[in-house]
Write an enzyme that holds these catalytic residues in place. Structure first.
Site, PDB file in Angstrom:
ATOM      1  N   LYS A  32      55.029  -2.931 -27.872  1.00 57.49           N
ATOM      2  CA  LYS A  32      55.788  -4.140 -27.512  1.00 57.49           C
ATOM      3  C   LYS A  32      54.843  -5.260 -27.073  1.00 57.49           C
ATOM      4  O   LYS A  32      54.926  -6.382 -27.553  1.00 57.49           O
ATOM      5  CB  LYS A  32      56.793  -3.842 -26.381  1.00 57.49           C
TER       6      LYS A  32
ATOM      7  N   ARG B 292      66.309  -2.669 -19.923  1.00 58.63           N
ATOM      8  CA  ARG B 292      65.899  -1.272 -20.073  1.00 58.63           C
ATOM      9  C   ARG B 292      67.025  -0.316 -19.711  1.00 58.63           C
ATOM     10  O   ARG B 292      66.837   0.886 -19.745  1.00 58.63           O
ATOM     11  CB  ARG B 292      64.749  -1.011 -19.104  1.00 58.63           C
TER      12      ARG B 292
ATOM     13  N   ARG C 221      44.567   3.645 -24.388  1.00 60.86           N
ATOM     14  CA  ARG C 221      44.889   2.244 -24.078  1.00 60.86           C
ATOM     15  C   ARG C 221      44.040   1.708 -22.934  1.00 60.86           C
ATOM     16  O   ARG C 221      43.769   2.378 -21.953  1.00 60.86           O
ATOM     17  CB  ARG C 221      46.355   2.109 -23.680  1.00 60.86           C
TER      18      ARG C 221
ATOM     19  N   ARG D  34      45.442   1.751 -17.289  1.00 62.62           N
ATOM     20  CA  ARG D  34      46.591   1.588 -16.391  1.00 62.62           C
ATOM     21  C   ARG D  34      46.845   2.878 -15.627  1.00 62.62           C
ATOM     22  O   ARG D  34      46.730   3.953 -16.178  1.00 62.62           O
ATOM     23  CB  ARG D  34      47.831   1.230 -17.218  1.00 62.62           C
TER      24      ARG D  34
ATOM     25  N   ARG E  50      57.678   8.883 -18.303  1.00 60.23           N
ATOM     26  CA  ARG E  50      58.138   7.572 -18.817  1.00 60.23           C
ATOM     27  C   ARG E  50      58.908   7.752 -20.115  1.00 60.23           C
ATOM     28  O   ARG E  50      59.888   7.060 -20.368  1.00 60.23           O
ATOM     29  CB  ARG E  50      56.939   6.645 -19.018  1.00 60.23           C
TER      30      ARG E  50
HETATM   31  P1  AP5 Z   1      51.216  -1.666 -26.086  1.00 60.75           P
HETATM   32  O1  AP5 Z   1      51.363  -2.887 -26.911  1.00 60.75           O
HETATM   33  O2  AP5 Z   1      50.487  -1.782 -24.798  1.00 60.75           O
HETATM   34  O3  AP5 Z   1      52.621  -0.931 -25.898  1.00 60.75           O
HETATM   35  P2  AP5 Z   1      53.858  -1.299 -24.989  1.00 60.75           P
HETATM   36  O4  AP5 Z   1      55.075  -0.975 -25.774  1.00 60.75           O
HETATM   37  O5  AP5 Z   1      53.737  -2.662 -24.408  1.00 60.75           O
HETATM   38  O6  AP5 Z   1      53.671  -0.168 -23.871  1.00 60.75           O
HETATM   39  P3  AP5 Z   1      53.922  -0.245 -22.303  1.00 60.75           P
HETATM   40  O7  AP5 Z   1      53.289   0.991 -21.712  1.00 60.75           O
HETATM   41  O8  AP5 Z   1      53.479  -1.561 -21.757  1.00 60.75           O
HETATM   42  O9  AP5 Z   1      55.434  -0.098 -22.247  1.00 60.75           O
HETATM   43  P4  AP5 Z   1      56.249   0.313 -21.057  1.00 60.75           P
HETATM   44  O10 AP5 Z   1      57.574  -0.084 -21.555  1.00 60.75           O
HETATM   45  O11 AP5 Z   1      56.130   1.726 -20.638  1.00 60.75           O
HETATM   46  O12 AP5 Z   1      55.560  -0.425 -19.837  1.00 60.75           O
HETATM   47  P5  AP5 Z   1      55.891  -1.778 -19.057  1.00 60.75           P
HETATM   48  O13 AP5 Z   1      54.633  -2.424 -18.698  1.00 60.75           O
HETATM   49  O14 AP5 Z   1      56.929  -2.548 -19.790  1.00 60.75           O
HETATM   50  O15 AP5 Z   1      50.510  -0.570 -27.030  1.00 60.75           O
HETATM   51  C1  AP5 Z   1      50.170   0.710 -26.533  1.00 60.75           C
HETATM   52  C2  AP5 Z   1      48.806   1.158 -27.074  1.00 60.75           C
HETATM   53  O16 AP5 Z   1      48.905   1.416 -28.476  1.00 60.75           O
HETATM   54  C3  AP5 Z   1      47.706   0.095 -26.924  1.00 60.75           C
HETATM   55  O17 AP5 Z   1      46.525   0.779 -26.674  1.00 60.75           O
HETATM   56  C4  AP5 Z   1      47.684  -0.597 -28.297  1.00 60.75           C
HETATM   57  O18 AP5 Z   1      46.416  -1.126 -28.602  1.00 60.75           O
HETATM   58  C5  AP5 Z   1      48.057   0.553 -29.239  1.00 60.75           C
HETATM   59  N1  AP5 Z   1      48.861   0.145 -30.388  1.00 60.75           N
HETATM   60  C6  AP5 Z   1      49.894  -0.765 -30.399  1.00 60.75           C
HETATM   61  N2  AP5 Z   1      50.436  -0.836 -31.622  1.00 60.75           N
HETATM   62  C7  AP5 Z   1      49.765   0.061 -32.413  1.00 60.75           C
HETATM   63  C8  AP5 Z   1      49.875   0.463 -33.772  1.00 60.75           C
HETATM   64  N3  AP5 Z   1      50.794  -0.051 -34.602  1.00 60.75           N
HETATM   65  N4  AP5 Z   1      49.011   1.399 -34.218  1.00 60.75           N
HETATM   66  C9  AP5 Z   1      48.084   1.952 -33.396  1.00 60.75           C
HETATM   67  N5  AP5 Z   1      47.935   1.607 -32.106  1.00 60.75           N
HETATM   68  C10 AP5 Z   1      48.752   0.680 -31.610  1.00 60.75           C
HETATM   69  O19 AP5 Z   1      56.573  -1.186 -17.736  1.00 60.75           O
HETATM   70  C11 AP5 Z   1      55.816  -0.414 -16.819  1.00 60.75           C
HETATM   71  C12 AP5 Z   1      56.735   0.136 -15.750  1.00 60.75           C
HETATM   72  O20 AP5 Z   1      57.348  -0.958 -15.026  1.00 60.75           O
HETATM   73  C13 AP5 Z   1      57.907   0.983 -16.261  1.00 60.75           C
HETATM   74  O21 AP5 Z   1      57.554   2.340 -16.437  1.00 60.75           O
HETATM   75  C14 AP5 Z   1      58.928   0.792 -15.128  1.00 60.75           C
HETATM   76  O22 AP5 Z   1      58.638   1.626 -14.037  1.00 60.75           O
HETATM   77  C15 AP5 Z   1      58.697  -0.659 -14.690  1.00 60.75           C
HETATM   78  N6  AP5 Z   1      59.604  -1.602 -15.399  1.00 60.75           N
HETATM   79  C16 AP5 Z   1      59.246  -2.554 -16.309  1.00 60.75           C
HETATM   80  N7  AP5 Z   1      60.341  -3.222 -16.760  1.00 60.75           N
HETATM   81  C17 AP5 Z   1      61.408  -2.682 -16.103  1.00 60.75           C
HETATM   82  C18 AP5 Z   1      62.802  -2.925 -16.154  1.00 60.75           C
HETATM   83  N8  AP5 Z   1      63.332  -3.852 -16.973  1.00 60.75           N
HETATM   84  N9  AP5 Z   1      63.605  -2.181 -15.351  1.00 60.75           N
HETATM   85  C19 AP5 Z   1      63.095  -1.242 -14.533  1.00 60.75           C
HETATM   86  N10 AP5 Z   1      61.782  -0.949 -14.450  1.00 60.75           N
HETATM   87  C20 AP5 Z   1      60.936  -1.664 -15.236  1.00 60.75           C
HETATM   88 MG    MG Z   2      53.543  -3.439 -22.478  1.00 57.20          MG
END
Ligand code: AP5
Ligand code: MG
Length: 215
Positions: free
Chosen positions: A13, A88, A127, A160, A171
């Protein structure tokens, strides 16, 4: 353009949001990045959010919804935005509908990036993220500059804290239970477009481009 990104943790994402934000010149709003920046500066919100994030659980809705509502009401969101990591839960999606209604706005597309769990686990292990600008890297698939330097802002990238394997597994469980129902939620209102995120980053980017109508 008003875009919502759906997808499991590590589905890409954040990686794709950067492109979409550039193409349309719209702000990239990541609730995860907002929480991490609050954790870094030790705000009350950051302290509370950290308790949940470190366990791989969702931060409660009452801490999350107001942040998004305030952000969407800022003037740079008038022409569009890309929401990454929100909504989410079905409750968050319903609240978002209410916020947008008050703004007189509508979501144009909900882009669902589909990746298998096994692939996610490999990705998370490699990552690295920039603690300053939030840019995501992968040590093999999309490496930072030599010496672990962010291409965007020159900061040293880090792993991270919630990318430890046991937290990633939790997660994923949280995602399947609480977030996956949103696929049906947005399918029903015909906003959902699904893109396979299994291949490399460039191929995924061209699928995203196509899904958004060629830009
Ligand atoms: P990346 O682009 O970083 O993936 P991402 O989907 O952004 O992953 P996140 O871990 O950020 O998602 P998340 O939803 O768990 O975390 P968030 O920060 O939102 O890509 C991942 C890796 O793969 C990278 O190394 C990249 O280079 C590689 N990659 C990407 N595309 C690729 C491809 N096509 N091929 C190969 N490699 C690839 O949330 C963190 C925490 O915050 C949550 O766990 C929760 O506790 C809290 N939180 C956030 N939002 C909310 C909400 N709305 N409600 C409640 N809690 C929330
Ligand atoms: Mg992200």
């Amino acid at each position: 353009m008003k875009v919502v990104l759906l997808g499991a943790p590590g589905s890409g994402k954040g990686t794709q949001a950067v492109n979409i934000s550039d193409w349309y010149e719209i702000p990239h709003i990541s609730t995860g990045d907002i929480f991490r920046s609050n954790i870094k500066s030790s705000t009350e919100l950051g302290k509370k959010a950290k308790e949940y994030i470190d366990k791989g659980l969702l931060v409660p809705d009452e801490l999350t919804i107001d942040i998004v509502s305030n952000r969407l009401n800022q003037s740079d969101c008038k022409e569009g935005f890309i929401l990454d990591g929100f909504p989410r839960t079905v409750n968050q999606a319903e609240k978002l509908d209410g916020i947008l209604k008050e703004m007189g706005a509508n979501i144009d597309v909900v882009l669902n990036i589909e990746v298998e769990d096994s692939q996610i686990i490999t990705r998370m292990a490699g990552r690295r993220v920039c603690p300053k600008c939030g840019m995501s890297y992968h040590i093999d698939y999309n490496p930072p500059l030599e010496g672990d330097i962010c291409k965007n802002c020159g900061e040293t990238v880090v792993q991270r804290e919630d990318d430890k394997e046991e937290t990633v597994l939790q997660r994923l469980t949280t995602y399947h239970k609480q977030t996956e129902p949103l696929i049906e939620y947005y399918e029903k209102v015909k906003k959902l477009v699904t893109v396979k995120g299994q291949d490399n980053i460039e191929e995924t980017t061209s699928c995203v481009k196509k899904a958004l109508g060629g830009i």
